[in-house]
Scaffold this motif. Structure first.
Motif, PDB file in Angstrom:
ATOM      1  N   GLY A 203       0.921  -1.215  -0.034  1.00  0.00           N
ATOM      2  CA  GLY A 203      -0.134  -0.159   0.012  1.00  0.00           C
ATOM      3  C   GLY A 203       0.810   1.192  -0.005  1.00  0.00           C
ATOM      4  N   LEU A 204       2.144   1.227   0.194  1.00  0.00           N
ATOM      5  CA  LEU A 204       2.940   2.378   0.181  1.00  0.00           C
ATOM      6  C   LEU A 204       3.071   3.134  -1.010  1.00  0.00           C
ATOM      7  N   ALA A 205       2.923   4.314  -1.133  1.00  0.00           N
ATOM      8  CA  ALA A 205       2.931   4.956  -2.639  1.00  0.00           C
ATOM      9  C   ALA A 205       2.927   6.530  -2.292  1.00  0.00           C
ATOM     10  N   ILE A 206       3.062   7.216  -3.765  1.00  0.00           N
ATOM     11  CA  ILE A 206       3.021   8.798  -3.341  1.00  0.00           C
ATOM     12  C   ILE A 206       1.770   9.266  -2.853  1.00  0.00           C
ATOM     13  N   ASP A 207       1.841  10.069  -2.200  1.00  0.00           N
ATOM     14  CA  ASP A 207       0.337  10.526  -1.575  1.00  0.00           C
ATOM     15  C   ASP A 207      -0.303  11.484  -2.540  1.00  0.00           C
ATOM     16  N   PRO A 208      -1.557  11.204  -3.061  1.00  0.00           N
ATOM     17  CA  PRO A 208      -2.266  11.979  -4.296  1.00  0.00           C
ATOM     18  C   PRO A 208      -3.065  12.911  -3.541  1.00  0.00           C
ATOM     19  N   SER A 209      -3.385  12.906  -2.187  1.00  0.00           N
ATOM     20  CA  SER A 209      -4.174  13.983  -1.359  1.00  0.00           C
ATOM     21  C   SER A 209      -3.324  14.978  -0.984  1.00  0.00           C
TER      22      SER A 209
END
Length: 222
Positions: A203-209
């Motif tokens: 689930g780790l990813a660049i935060d789109p929020s």
């Protein structure tokens, strides 16, 4: 290294390279095709690359003749840092794909030129190893959706004496990199990023929020 095709250029060979285009052609000859694709490819149809190159080629140097140029000084100041060379080295990933010394070689070159290096979050060399080699250094930051991961990168950069955080804000979704996807899984020959967690948490990813308001948190931790 398995990722290098052929052998590194000798000083004599380097002395016969006269342009960036020639260096790029030599790199393509010597690198394994999947690794060259990773470095040289683009998102989508490549329109962004073409536009960037056209914009760069559109710059003109205006000659001012009959000026005293017996002494030339290219020094400048960038965010309070005095530099001899007004050309900075932007962040890019996995330098060990193209040279055994990886980011250490880049750091040495930046320091020798009196320039500034921006270390990528996707570096193949640890933050702490690059810091003593790069006299002027910024840390490029991908804001991850696990804020503790983001906090750790910032804290490590600060502890290592980096001078600024360069937040990447144009990657909430990764581009469609056709050459990579056509090849499917590709072998990096053991060259991996070493700053983000390994193994990669689910689930780790660049935060789109993130928004402008999110910067208050980032300013508050460093």
């Amino acid at each position: 290294m398995a990722t290098i095709v052929g052998t590194p250029l000798t000083p004599d060979e380097l002395g016969r390279v006269w342009s960036v285009d020639e260096m790029e052609a030599l790199a393509k000859e010597r690198m394994a095709p999947p690794l060259w694709d990773y470095i040289a490819s683009w998102a989508g149809s490549g329109a962004g690359v073409r536009i960037n190159r056209d914009q760069w080629d559109g710059w003109r140097i205006r000659p001012r003749i009959l000026r005293d140029v017996s002494t030339v000084d290219t020094a400048t100041v960038v965010l309070g840092r005095p530099l001899r060379t007004p050309v900075l080295l932007g962040a890019s990933a996995l330098h060990r794909l193209s040279h055994p010394d990886g980011e250490l070689a880049t750091a040495r070159a930046a320091t020798a030129a009196g320039s500034l290096m921006m270390l990528s979050t996707s570096s193949s060399t640890p933050i702490e190893a690059v810091a003593p080699v790069a006299a002027d250094r910024w840390m490029q930051l991908y804001w991850m959706n696990d804020r503790e991961v983001t906090r750790d990168i910032v804290a490590r950069a600060e502890a290592a004496g980096f001078h600024a955080i360069a937040l990447t804000v144009d990657a909430p979704r990764l581009g469609w990199r056709e050459l990579e996807y056509r090849r499917g899984d590709w072998d990096t020959g053991g060259v991996d990023q070493v700053i983000l967690p390994d193994p990669w948490p689910a689930g780790l990813a660049i935060d789109p929020s993130i928004t402008w308001r999110s910067l208050d948190w980032l300013r508050g931790i460093t």
